[in-house]
Design a protein around this motif. Sequence first.
Motif, short mmCIF file in Angstrom:
data_model
loop_
_atom_site.label_atom_id
_atom_site.label_comp_id
_atom_site.label_asym_id
_atom_site.label_seq_id
_atom_site.Cartn_x
_atom_site.Cartn_y
_atom_site.Cartn_z
N THR A 64 13.59 -0.81 11.72
CA THR A 64 12.38 -1.24 11.04
C THR A 64 11.87 -0.07 10.21
O THR A 64 11.71 1.04 10.71
N VAL A 65 11.63 -0.32 8.93
CA VAL A 65 11.15 0.71 8.02
C VAL A 65 9.71 0.38 7.65
O VAL A 65 9.43 -0.72 7.15
N LEU A 66 8.81 1.30 7.91
CA LEU A 66 7.39 1.13 7.57
C LEU A 66 7.09 1.92 6.31
O LEU A 66 7.34 3.13 6.26
N ILE A 67 6.56 1.25 5.30
CA ILE A 67 6.25 1.90 4.03
C ILE A 67 4.73 1.88 3.85
O ILE A 67 4.14 0.83 3.61
N PRO A 68 4.07 3.03 3.97
CA PRO A 68 2.62 3.06 3.78
C PRO A 68 2.25 2.98 2.29
O PRO A 68 2.92 3.57 1.44
N GLU A 69 1.20 2.24 1.99
CA GLU A 69 0.70 2.11 0.62
C GLU A 69 -0.81 2.32 0.64
O GLU A 69 -1.49 1.87 1.56
N VAL A 70 -1.30 2.96 -0.39
CA VAL A 70 -2.74 3.12 -0.55
C VAL A 70 -3.22 2.04 -1.50
O VAL A 70 -2.70 1.89 -2.60
N GLU A 71 -4.18 1.28 -1.06
CA GLU A 71 -4.78 0.23 -1.90
C GLU A 71 -6.16 0.71 -2.32
O GLU A 71 -7.07 0.79 -1.50
N PRO A 72 -6.33 1.04 -3.59
CA PRO A 72 -7.62 1.56 -4.05
C PRO A 72 -8.74 0.54 -3.90
O PRO A 72 -8.51 -0.67 -3.96
N ALA A 73 -9.94 1.03 -3.74
CA ALA A 73 -11.09 0.16 -3.54
C ALA A 73 -11.55 -0.49 -4.84
O ALA A 73 -12.06 -1.60 -4.85
N ARG A 74 -11.35 0.19 -5.97
CA ARG A 74 -11.82 -0.33 -7.26
C ARG A 74 -10.64 -0.71 -8.15
O ARG A 74 -9.57 -0.13 -8.07
N TRP A 75 -10.85 -1.70 -9.01
CA TRP A 75 -9.78 -2.23 -9.83
C TRP A 75 -9.20 -1.20 -10.81
O TRP A 75 -8.01 -1.17 -11.05
#
Length: 74
Positions: A31-42
């Motif tokens: 299992t490969v976990l890929i972290p992503e940052v999702e910004p709060a503003r568009w």
Amino acid sequence: MEIPDDHRRLGRPIADFVDELGSEHAYDRLTVLIPEVEPARWWQRALQNRRSAVIDRALRRHTGAVVCRLRMRM
């Protein structure tokens, strides 16, 4: 651990590494976990790169590993 590549590619060298790891442990499920940052503003989304999508696509095409992208809001 460093995964070397002469052409600074990202997806295929990681997929090759995961495939090699999977062949060493043939009876285990990787299992490969890929972290992503999702910004709060568009407008901050334009500043983020898409490396996780490149890695995800390469792993799904070239390996039998389970891939999970973890999105974290900032």
